[in-house]
Design a protein around this motif. Structure first.
Motif, PDB file in Angstrom:
ATOM      1  N   HIS A  82      99.815 -11.694   3.645  1.00  0.00           N
ATOM      2  CA  HIS A  82     100.417 -10.589   4.384  1.00  0.00           C
ATOM      3  C   HIS A  82     101.392 -11.102   5.455  1.00  0.00           C
ATOM      4  CE1 HIS A  82      97.601  -8.145   2.221  1.00  0.00           C
ATOM      5  NE2 HIS A  82      96.595  -8.839   2.712  1.00  0.00           N
ATOM      6  N   ASP A  83     101.703 -12.399   5.375  1.00  0.00           N
ATOM      7  CA  ASP A  83     102.672 -13.024   6.281  1.00  0.00           C
ATOM      8  C   ASP A  83     103.982 -13.190   5.509  1.00  0.00           C
ATOM      9  OD1 ASP A  83     104.228 -14.709   7.861  1.00  0.00           O
ATOM     10  OD2 ASP A  83     102.507 -15.872   8.562  1.00  0.00           O
ATOM     11  N   LEU A  84     104.875 -12.216   5.644  1.00  0.00           N
ATOM     12  CA  LEU A  84     106.080 -12.194   4.820  1.00  0.00           C
ATOM     13  C   LEU A  84     106.984 -13.417   5.005  1.00  0.00           C
ATOM     14  CD1 LEU A  84     107.526  -8.585   4.424  1.00  0.00           C
ATOM     15  CD2 LEU A  84     107.482 -10.379   2.723  1.00  0.00           C
ATOM     16  N   PRO A  85     107.290 -13.832   6.215  1.00  0.00           N
ATOM     17  CA  PRO A  85     108.171 -15.001   6.352  1.00  0.00           C
ATOM     18  C   PRO A  85     107.609 -16.241   5.657  1.00  0.00           C
ATOM     19  CG  PRO A  85     108.024 -13.828   8.436  1.00  0.00           C
ATOM     20  CD  PRO A  85     106.989 -13.220   7.525  1.00  0.00           C
ATOM     21  N   ARG A  86     106.309 -16.491   5.850  1.00  0.00           N
ATOM     22  CA  ARG A  86     105.714 -17.666   5.201  1.00  0.00           C
ATOM     23  C   ARG A  86     105.680 -17.512   3.688  1.00  0.00           C
ATOM     24  NH1 ARG A  86     100.107 -19.114   7.389  1.00  0.00           N
ATOM     25  NH2 ARG A  86     100.499 -21.004   6.170  1.00  0.00           N
ATOM     26  N   LEU A  87     105.420 -16.302   3.218  1.00  0.00           N
ATOM     27  CA  LEU A  87     105.456 -16.067   1.778  1.00  0.00           C
ATOM     28  C   LEU A  87     106.834 -16.387   1.207  1.00  0.00           C
ATOM     29  CD1 LEU A  87     103.466 -12.720   1.323  1.00  0.00           C
ATOM     30  CD2 LEU A  87     102.913 -14.908   0.245  1.00  0.00           C
ATOM     31  N   CYS A  88     107.863 -15.899   1.862  1.00  0.00           N
ATOM     32  CA  CYS A  88     109.225 -16.139   1.369  1.00  0.00           C
ATOM     33  C   CYS A  88     109.553 -17.625   1.385  1.00  0.00           C
ATOM     34  CB  CYS A  88     110.237 -15.363   2.216  1.00  0.00           C
ATOM     35  SG  CYS A  88     110.163 -13.572   1.991  1.00  0.00           S
ATOM     36  N   ASP A  89     109.141 -18.333   2.449  1.00  0.00           N
ATOM     37  CA  ASP A  89     109.377 -19.773   2.500  1.00  0.00           C
ATOM     38  C   ASP A  89     108.659 -20.495   1.370  1.00  0.00           C
ATOM     39  OD1 ASP A  89     110.964 -19.546   4.738  1.00  0.00           O
ATOM     40  OD2 ASP A  89     109.362 -20.045   6.161  1.00  0.00           O
ATOM     41  N   MET A  90     107.397 -20.143   1.153  1.00  0.00           N
ATOM     42  CA  MET A  90     106.611 -20.818   0.125  1.00  0.00           C
ATOM     43  C   MET A  90     107.174 -20.543  -1.267  1.00  0.00           C
ATOM     44  SD  MET A  90     103.881 -22.818   0.176  1.00  0.00           S
ATOM     45  CE  MET A  90     102.539 -22.430   1.282  1.00  0.00           C
ATOM     46  N   LEU A  91     107.576 -19.310  -1.527  1.00  0.00           N
ATOM     47  CA  LEU A  91     108.138 -18.983  -2.834  1.00  0.00           C
ATOM     48  C   LEU A  91     109.478 -19.672  -3.041  1.00  0.00           C
ATOM     49  CD1 LEU A  91     107.286 -15.168  -3.157  1.00  0.00           C
ATOM     50  CD2 LEU A  91     106.116 -17.109  -4.202  1.00  0.00           C
ATOM     51  N   THR A  92     110.253 -19.807  -1.979  1.00  0.00           N
ATOM     52  CA  THR A  92     111.527 -20.515  -2.084  1.00  0.00           C
ATOM     53  C   THR A  92     111.305 -21.974  -2.451  1.00  0.00           C
ATOM     54  OG1 THR A  92     112.543 -19.047  -0.449  1.00  0.00           O
ATOM     55  CG2 THR A  92     113.617 -21.170  -0.843  1.00  0.00           C
ATOM     56  N   TRP A  93     110.316 -22.595  -1.828  1.00  0.00           N
ATOM     57  CA  TRP A  93     110.006 -23.981  -2.161  1.00  0.00           C
ATOM     58  C   TRP A  93     109.514 -24.090  -3.602  1.00  0.00           C
ATOM     59  CZ3 TRP A  93     105.450 -27.288   0.097  1.00  0.00           C
ATOM     60  CH2 TRP A  93     105.613 -28.613  -0.322  1.00  0.00           C
ATOM     61  N   VAL A 110     107.079  -7.679  -2.143  1.00  0.00           N
ATOM     62  CA  VAL A 110     108.355  -7.676  -1.421  1.00  0.00           C
ATOM     63  C   VAL A 110     108.932  -9.094  -1.369  1.00  0.00           C
ATOM     64  CG1 VAL A 110     109.431  -7.335   0.843  1.00  0.00           C
ATOM     65  CG2 VAL A 110     107.844  -5.626  -0.064  1.00  0.00           C
ATOM     66  N   ALA A 111     108.087 -10.091  -1.097  1.00  0.00           N
ATOM     67  CA  ALA A 111     108.554 -11.478  -1.034  1.00  0.00           C
ATOM     68  C   ALA A 111     109.097 -11.936  -2.379  1.00  0.00           C
ATOM     69  CB  ALA A 111     107.409 -12.386  -0.573  1.00  0.00           C
ATOM     70  N   ILE A 112     108.416 -11.563  -3.449  1.00  0.00           N
ATOM     71  CA  ILE A 112     108.886 -11.939  -4.791  1.00  0.00           C
ATOM     72  C   ILE A 112     110.292 -11.401  -5.025  1.00  0.00           C
ATOM     73  CG2 ILE A 112     108.556 -11.502  -7.259  1.00  0.00           C
ATOM     74  CD1 ILE A 112     105.510 -11.632  -6.708  1.00  0.00           C
ATOM     75  N   HIS A 113     110.508 -10.155  -4.644  1.00  0.00           N
ATOM     76  CA  HIS A 113     111.823  -9.566  -4.882  1.00  0.00           C
ATOM     77  C   HIS A 113     112.878 -10.060  -3.888  1.00  0.00           C
ATOM     78  CE1 HIS A 113     110.909  -6.999  -8.231  1.00  0.00           C
ATOM     79  NE2 HIS A 113     109.817  -6.544  -7.629  1.00  0.00           N
ATOM     80  N   ARG A 114     112.475 -10.632  -2.776  1.00  0.00           N
ATOM     81  CA  ARG A 114     113.422 -11.280  -1.860  1.00  0.00           C
ATOM     82  C   ARG A 114     113.912 -12.615  -2.414  1.00  0.00           C
ATOM     83  NH1 ARG A 114     115.804  -9.401   2.971  1.00  0.00           N
ATOM     84  NH2 ARG A 114     115.205 -11.259   4.170  1.00  0.00           N
ATOM     85  N   VAL A 115     113.033 -13.310  -3.142  1.00  0.00           N
ATOM     86  CA  VAL A 115     113.342 -14.673  -3.566  1.00  0.00           C
ATOM     87  C   VAL A 115     113.812 -14.746  -5.016  1.00  0.00           C
ATOM     88  CG1 VAL A 115     112.346 -16.988  -3.876  1.00  0.00           C
ATOM     89  CG2 VAL A 115     111.696 -15.596  -1.893  1.00  0.00           C
ATOM     90  N   PHE A 116     113.322 -13.846  -5.853  1.00  0.00           N
ATOM     91  CA  PHE A 116     113.626 -13.912  -7.284  1.00  0.00           C
ATOM     92  C   PHE A 116     114.378 -12.660  -7.744  1.00  0.00           C
ATOM     93  CE2 PHE A 116     109.809 -16.416  -6.540  1.00  0.00           C
ATOM     94  CZ  PHE A 116     110.100 -17.608  -7.190  1.00  0.00           C
TER      95      PHE A 116
END
Length: 619
Positions: free
Chosen positions: A253-264, A53-59
């Protein structure tokens, strides 16, 4: 239902962040409802819900390239990219593949059925992007044991030196990477995943990059920070020493942190590693307790976690039990597996002889070379490996085993058509490459009794390298033991001769009975050994036959049929109808073994039809 509204990744990016936990919950329920009916890779997909889900939020995977490794982690990705309605056909004939397939969707960047290649493939894509002056992100999602394969490290080494911007996502679910422990890694991980931190770091880099003197100050400070971190926390330095920017470890399994890390990671330059900890089987108690059992599973009851059809005895289980018994009698016998202990039936061996059991991970080439070293020193190593994965060790089979005539025994599991895993997993090449290697003996049991006898022969009676190839699943009606001869006539007849080996003998026998009812006298010849071929014995069976059909579930090039056709030609045998009934040059898709045999004419009906058509040409 939020999931019902997701038809593409654009819909995911349109969601409010507060809706994402509910989406993840619905995705796990979706997986449970569907995989429990069709079977498939379950626990690995439960573990990557938030990450996907995080991958598809960021990419944007329609444009950015996401390479899976291994591909059985892609179910959630498929559900989020417009394929939810197809999950009732998962791993079925002409249905949804259990692995990424570019022909299914623009979001699938690369076919991924085997393991450890994603970093290399992704680097190729990144270099193509640079050479073509294009702009898109490239990611390799590697995990679930794939980092135990040597090719992964070849790729990492080259990526680190390349300077190319690409992201390696390490899905660390305990299958390939040791967990980092302690307060300092956790603290640094939390610090690095905060937006303020990476915005500050981006500003800091820009501040000290405008002049040679400022750049020197930045490099000095960076070296000082790196040295301190290596002293306090050496766990991250493997990737940094290779040339990567290392981010993590982070709770997968921490979506907000995943999205932040992938964005960086997206904003950085050069190679980046994002180290993510996930729990295999997350969200389903039975899979959390036993992720191995639910890794690749048949249809099951979601309420109890029990299989809907109790597993019976298989060629794999018979092989493992027989090998364990033999090892009890001879201390030289050792068993090797490449991350497939349960699948190859070696659990019983590991329990009885743990000191002589070796799991090398997803490293088949290493497994073969290690077996060669053991054989050279007087042991009897037995490498139980799926046919499709044995392909990865061809060079070692030639140079480390056959060239030195070493007594290494291969249990070639899942030989021939295997069913639902499809084109990347069918064992349809081992006949071609094993029979082409000088000095190899290749045995083909058609029953459990023959497997037991042939394994004993391979261990104690045959010199040099030996392969025993057998199919997935159990035996059929044929349960005899004809293994004392290389080639044996099972049924007499004069007009047509059917030649085959392994469990296809049942199709040949059924076809012969139907042909007899149609007035065509048919002989059935079973090959117990396909290398070296007992050519003289086989030619005696084909002499004066009007039709010879050789039935195999492998590709035609390098098949036994080609070898026998050449031998007949050399011997001056003139057969009006020489038929090679095999897969030709077609990769078989997903489907049951029976369905695939029927599609390619490898069942009794197909044999009968082909022989009748050939015989009718004479009238």
């Amino acid at each position: 239902m939020i999931l019902d509204s997701i038809h593409s990744p654009e819909d995911i990016r349109a969601l409010d962040q507060n809706q994402l936990p509910q989406l993840c919950k619905e995705l796990r329920q979706f997986l449970l409802e569907n995989v429990s009916k069709t079977g498939g890779h379950f626990s690995s997909n439960l573990g990557v819900v938030e990450l996907t889900v995080a991958i598809h939020r960021v990419f944007d995977t329609a444009h950015d390239r996401l390479v899976f490794d291994v591909g059985h982690q892609a179910y959630v990705h498929k559900a989020l990219t417009g394929r939810q309605a197809l999950f009732s056909t998962l791993r079925q004939l002409d249905g949804l593949s259990g692995f990424p397939k570019p022909h299914e969707s623009v979001h699938d960047a690369f076919i991924a059925g085997h393991a450890s290649n994603s970093v290399s493939v992704a680097l190729g894509m990144a270099r193509a992007r640079t050479l073509q002056h294009q702009d898109y992100q490239v990611m390799a999602l590697i995990g679930d044991g794939a980092l135990t394969g040597g090719l992964a490290y070849e790729g990492l080494n080259n990526v680190g030196a390349s300077g190319e911007h690409m992201i390696v996502l390490l899905n660390d679910n305990g299958m390939s990477i040791d967990p980092n422990v302690g307060a300092l890694p956790n603290h640094l991980s939390k610090l690095r995943s905060k937006p303020a931190y990476y915005h500050f770091k981006k500003w800091y880099r820009g501040l000290f990059g405008e002049s040679p003197s400022q750049s020197a100050i930045y490099r000095f400070n960076h070296r000082l920070k790196t040295s301190l971190k290596k002293t306090l926390w050496p766990g991250s330095t493997l990737f940094e020493d290779m040339g990567f920017t290392y981010l993590g470890p982070i709770d997968g399994h921490d979506l907000p942190r995943l999205c932040d890390m992938l964005t960086w990671a997206k904003e950085l330059t050069g190679p980046v590693v994002v180290h993510v900890h996930t729990q295999k089987g997350k969200g389903y108690a039975f899979a959390e307790r036993d992720p191995g059992k639910f890794h690749g599973i048949a249809p099951f009851d979601p309420e109890t976690g029990l299989l809907k059809k109790a597993p019976g005895e298989t060629f794999s289980s018979v092989f493992g039990k027989t090998l364990s018994d033999c090892a009890g009698e001879d201390s030289r016998i050792c068993a090797i597996t490449a991350a497939m202990e349960e699948g190859t039936g070696l659990t019983v061996f590991e329990q009885a002889h743990p000191e002589r059991f070796f799991d090398v991970g997803i490293a088949e080439g290493h497994g073969v070379s290690m077996a060669a070293g053991m054989a050279k020193q007087g042991m009897i190593p037995v490498f139980a490996v799926y046919s499709t994965f044995l392909q990865r060790s061809y060079d070692m089979l030639v140079h480390d085993v056959a060239l030195q005539k070493l007594h290494v025994v291969l249990g070639v599991d899942r030989a021939g058509l295997v069913g639902a895993d499809g084109e990347t997993h069918h064992g349809c090449l081992d006949v071609s490459y094993l029979t082409s290697i000088p000095g190899f003996t290749v045995l083909c049991p058609a029953s459990f009794a023959e497997l037991r006898t042939m394994l004993h022969q391979a261990l104690f009676e045959i010199d040099g390298p030996v392969a025993i190839r057998y199919p997935r699943g159990g035996e059929g009606v044929f349960n005899a033991d004809t293994s004392t001869q290389a080639a044996v006539r099972l049924k007499d007849g004069r007009q047509a001769v059917l030649i085959t080996y392994g469990t296809l003998v049942e199709q040949a026998l059924s076809a012969a009975e139907e042909l007899e009812r149609s007035g065509i006298s048919t002989r059935v010849v079973k090959l117990n050994r396909i290398a070296p071929l007992d050519t003289a014995a086989i030619l005696r069976e084909t002499e004066r036959a009007k039709t010879v059909l050789i039935l195999e579930d492998c590709f035609e090039n390098g098949s036994v049929g080609q070898q026998l056709a050449a031998a007949m030609e050399e011997a001056g045998q003139c057969c009006p109808h020489m038929i090679l009934q095999n897969l030709k040059d077609h990769f078989a898709p997903e489907g049951t073994v029976d369905q695939l045999r029927h599609r390619f004419g490898l069942d009794a009906d197909g044999v009968v039809k082909t022989v009748k058509e050939a015989m009718s040409c004479e009238q």
